[in-house]
Write a protein that holds these residues in place. Structure first.
Motif, PDB file in Angstrom:
ATOM      1  N   THR A 152       0.853  -1.167   0.031  1.00  0.00           N
ATOM      2  CA  THR A 152       0.009  -0.014  -0.049  1.00  0.00           C
ATOM      3  C   THR A 152       1.033   1.328  -0.137  1.00  0.00           C
ATOM      4  O   THR A 152       0.852   2.255  -0.842  1.00  0.00           O
ATOM      5  CB  THR A 152      -0.895  -0.081   1.091  1.00  0.00           C
ATOM      6  OG1 THR A 152      -1.748  -1.078   1.314  1.00  0.00           O
ATOM      7  CG2 THR A 152      -1.800   1.271   1.150  1.00  0.00           C
ATOM      8  N   LEU A 153       1.874   1.111   0.859  1.00  0.00           N
ATOM      9  CA  LEU A 153       2.874   2.458   1.025  1.00  0.00           C
ATOM     10  C   LEU A 153       3.513   2.624  -0.347  1.00  0.00           C
ATOM     11  O   LEU A 153       3.840   3.693  -0.557  1.00  0.00           O
ATOM     12  CB  LEU A 153       3.461   2.336   2.375  1.00  0.00           C
ATOM     13  CG  LEU A 153       3.146   2.971   3.554  1.00  0.00           C
ATOM     14  CD1 LEU A 153       3.049   4.425   3.381  1.00  0.00           C
ATOM     15  CD2 LEU A 153       1.856   2.294   4.039  1.00  0.00           C
ATOM     16  N   ILE A 154       4.048   1.553  -0.930  1.00  0.00           N
ATOM     17  CA  ILE A 154       4.822   1.836  -1.786  1.00  0.00           C
ATOM     18  C   ILE A 154       3.925   2.095  -3.145  1.00  0.00           C
ATOM     19  O   ILE A 154       4.513   3.217  -3.976  1.00  0.00           O
ATOM     20  CB  ILE A 154       5.476   0.295  -2.479  1.00  0.00           C
ATOM     21  CG1 ILE A 154       6.573  -0.030  -1.432  1.00  0.00           C
ATOM     22  CG2 ILE A 154       6.053   0.445  -4.116  1.00  0.00           C
ATOM     23  CD1 ILE A 154       7.203  -1.462  -1.743  1.00  0.00           C
ATOM     24  N   SER A 155       2.856   1.754  -3.218  1.00  0.00           N
ATOM     25  CA  SER A 155       1.861   2.124  -4.493  1.00  0.00           C
ATOM     26  C   SER A 155       1.486   3.606  -4.211  1.00  0.00           C
ATOM     27  O   SER A 155       1.209   4.147  -5.286  1.00  0.00           O
ATOM     28  CB  SER A 155       0.745   1.185  -4.258  1.00  0.00           C
ATOM     29  OG  SER A 155       1.063  -0.170  -4.640  1.00  0.00           O
ATOM     30  N   SER A 156       1.420   4.196  -3.033  1.00  0.00           N
ATOM     31  CA  SER A 156       1.158   5.608  -2.763  1.00  0.00           C
ATOM     32  C   SER A 156       2.479   6.406  -2.371  1.00  0.00           C
ATOM     33  O   SER A 156       2.186   7.631  -2.008  1.00  0.00           O
ATOM     34  CB  SER A 156       0.249   5.689  -1.545  1.00  0.00           C
ATOM     35  OG  SER A 156       0.648   5.118  -0.365  1.00  0.00           O
ATOM     36  N   LYS A 157       3.486   5.887  -3.130  1.00  0.00           N
ATOM     37  CA  LYS A 157       4.715   6.665  -2.921  1.00  0.00           C
ATOM     38  C   LYS A 157       5.188   7.306  -1.605  1.00  0.00           C
ATOM     39  O   LYS A 157       5.606   8.497  -1.175  1.00  0.00           O
ATOM     40  CB  LYS A 157       4.664   7.868  -3.776  1.00  0.00           C
ATOM     41  CG  LYS A 157       4.548   7.359  -5.244  1.00  0.00           C
ATOM     42  CD  LYS A 157       5.701   6.730  -5.691  1.00  0.00           C
ATOM     43  CE  LYS A 157       5.564   6.435  -7.326  1.00  0.00           C
ATOM     44  NZ  LYS A 157       6.731   5.628  -8.001  1.00  0.00           N
ATOM     45  N   GLY A 158       5.034   6.197  -0.494  1.00  0.00           N
ATOM     46  CA  GLY A 158       4.898   6.657   1.036  1.00  0.00           C
ATOM     47  C   GLY A 158       3.745   7.551   1.559  1.00  0.00           C
ATOM     48  O   GLY A 158       4.073   7.609   2.545  1.00  0.00           O
ATOM     49  N   ASN A 159       2.959   7.956   0.858  1.00  0.00           N
ATOM     50  CA  ASN A 159       1.750   8.822   1.463  1.00  0.00           C
ATOM     51  C   ASN A 159       0.852   7.866   2.325  1.00  0.00           C
ATOM     52  O   ASN A 159       0.512   6.885   1.631  1.00  0.00           O
ATOM     53  CB  ASN A 159       0.947   9.391   0.358  1.00  0.00           C
ATOM     54  CG  ASN A 159      -0.183  10.315   0.880  1.00  0.00           C
ATOM     55  OD1 ASN A 159      -0.659  10.159   1.985  1.00  0.00           O
ATOM     56  ND2 ASN A 159      -0.466  11.319   0.106  1.00  0.00           N
TER      57      ASN A 159
ATOM     58  N   CYS B 125       7.808   5.171   3.935  1.00  0.00           N
ATOM     59  CA  CYS B 125       7.024   3.845   3.864  1.00  0.00           C
ATOM     60  C   CYS B 125       7.832   3.053   4.874  1.00  0.00           C
ATOM     61  O   CYS B 125       7.021   2.367   5.820  1.00  0.00           O
ATOM     62  CB  CYS B 125       7.856   3.011   2.466  1.00  0.00           C
ATOM     63  SG  CYS B 125       6.961   3.634   0.911  1.00  0.00           S
ATOM     64  N   VAL B 126       9.109   3.153   5.358  1.00  0.00           N
ATOM     65  CA  VAL B 126       9.515   2.690   6.402  1.00  0.00           C
ATOM     66  C   VAL B 126       8.752   3.059   7.885  1.00  0.00           C
ATOM     67  O   VAL B 126       8.562   2.389   8.581  1.00  0.00           O
ATOM     68  CB  VAL B 126      11.150   2.835   6.571  1.00  0.00           C
ATOM     69  CG1 VAL B 126      11.676   2.235   8.009  1.00  0.00           C
ATOM     70  CG2 VAL B 126      11.780   2.271   5.385  1.00  0.00           C
ATOM     71  N   LYS B 127       8.670   4.338   7.849  1.00  0.00           N
ATOM     72  CA  LYS B 127       8.226   4.870   9.134  1.00  0.00           C
ATOM     73  C   LYS B 127       6.748   4.327   9.334  1.00  0.00           C
ATOM     74  O   LYS B 127       6.259   4.059  10.422  1.00  0.00           O
ATOM     75  CB  LYS B 127       7.838   6.381   8.847  1.00  0.00           C
ATOM     76  CG  LYS B 127       7.312   7.189  10.266  1.00  0.00           C
ATOM     77  CD  LYS B 127       7.216   8.712   9.933  1.00  0.00           C
ATOM     78  CE  LYS B 127       6.358   9.392  10.839  1.00  0.00           C
ATOM     79  NZ  LYS B 127       6.210  10.822  10.536  1.00  0.00           N
ATOM     80  N   HIS B 128       5.790   4.238   8.286  1.00  0.00           N
ATOM     81  CA  HIS B 128       4.398   3.702   8.556  1.00  0.00           C
ATOM     82  C   HIS B 128       4.196   2.332   8.466  1.00  0.00           C
ATOM     83  O   HIS B 128       3.110   1.824   8.765  1.00  0.00           O
ATOM     84  CB  HIS B 128       3.619   4.491   7.328  1.00  0.00           C
ATOM     85  CG  HIS B 128       3.562   5.830   7.694  1.00  0.00           C
ATOM     86  ND1 HIS B 128       2.873   6.700   8.682  1.00  0.00           N
ATOM     87  CD2 HIS B 128       4.371   7.246   6.831  1.00  0.00           C
ATOM     88  CE1 HIS B 128       3.286   7.856   8.642  1.00  0.00           C
ATOM     89  NE2 HIS B 128       3.753   7.993   7.534  1.00  0.00           N
TER      90      HIS B 128
END
Length: 304
Positions: free
Chosen positions: A56-63, A217-220
């Motif tokens: 999910t995070l990768i697909s949303s560029k970390g958003n 991405c790492v953070k979330h």
């Protein structure tokens, strides 16, 4: 809630009837995958939720917006569960993310000829059995866990819901050499090197991220972040289905927690069964958290 005590047996494997029907399982086998689909496959309690969050995070560029506002079972619905088609139709995402616990021999024919990207997630089986045991005590749609000793034996016999861990892992990973659209990621990799794992997965998905996006991405995707995220930690699920008073869905996230449950006798028996069932498998497993000084030394050596 309906069908909490029902068990569906499909091709000799038990599935909880609260989530599966014979029709939903049959439909999964015939699912028309698109080349743009992303499929996350795993045996239960192997890091599925973690990978859903990573993708999910990768697909949303970390958003983090999507991962903080939409439950993970809606973002990446389970292919074989009865509500799958409804969730998929409601989704407006172009690259569909789909999750499955089905073994490869039941899903392979549907994937054949497809360019859908498959991420298989595995975890060392000693930690799987402990995590699955604790989840059974919470999940009212799964059979009674019984004692850990009883559960441990059923796990080794392959008679728990979703079938044999040994068959599941061997079946899926045996295709990594022949399927260039299959990536194998372990729970231990996610735990020990989340940054590196996210880079690997993003490269596989051909979704190149800049440094800030990787760091977001790492953070979330950290275990603590997911544990506190209601869209991930299953606290949105009704108490009648998952009894949150009996534990936490995201419990510890530690490698080697099996040592707090296994007796020495169980450990020796597990080793003998593992050796017998996995003798033709070349996979290597991380059984406990590496020593921090040892990890630092390895990092230094790599840098040199």
């Amino acid at each position: 809630m309906a069908r909490l005590d029902v068990i569906e047996v499909f091709h000799g494997i038990s599935f909880p009837g609260h989530l599966h029907t014979q029709e939903s399982l049959q439909l999964a086998q015939k699912f028309p995958f698109k080349d743009t689909d992303i499929l996350i496959a795993s045996y239960p309690k192997s890091g599925t939720t973690w990978m859903q969050q990573i993708v999910t995070l990768i697909s949303s560029k970390g958003n983090p917006n999507l991962s903080q506002t939409v439950p993970n079972w809606t973002r990446a619905p389970w292919l074989e569960q009865y509500y799958f088609s409804v969730l998929l139709e409601a989704s407006s995402i172009t690259s569909r993310v789909i999750t499955t616990h089905l073994p490869h021999h039941l899903l392979g024919p549907a994937l054949q000829g497809s360019k859908a990207k498959v991420i298989y997630v595995s975890r060392n089986p000693k930690d799987v059995v402990v995590s699955f045991y604790h989840f059974h005590k919470m999940a009212n749609f799964l059979p009674e866990a019984g004692t850990f000793s009883e559960f441990f034996n059923r796990f080794l016999e392959g008679t728990l819901s979703y079938g044999s861990w040994f068959d599941h892992v061997k079946d899926w990973t045996s295709h990594t050499a022949t399927m260039n659209n299959l990536l194998h990621i372990t729970y231990e990799e996610m735990s020990l090197d989340l940054y590196g794992t996210i880079k690997r997965v993003s490269s596989f998905l051909q979704s190149n991220l800049v440094e800030d996006e990787v760091n977001n991405c790492v953070k979330h995707c950290s275990f603590s972040s997911m544990k506190n995220n209601k869209m991930v930690n299953y606290t949105l699920i009704d108490e009648e289905i998952i009894d949150h008073s009996k534990g936490s869905f995201m419990r510890k996230g530690k490698i080697g927690d099996w040592k707090n449950m296994f007796t020495e006798e169980q450990n020796q028996y597990f080793k003998s069964v593992f050796k017998s069932k996995m003798q033709d498998c070349t996979l290597e497993f991380v059984w406990e958290e590496p020593d921090k000084e040892e990890m630092h030394a390895q990092t230094v050596n790599k840098a040199e």
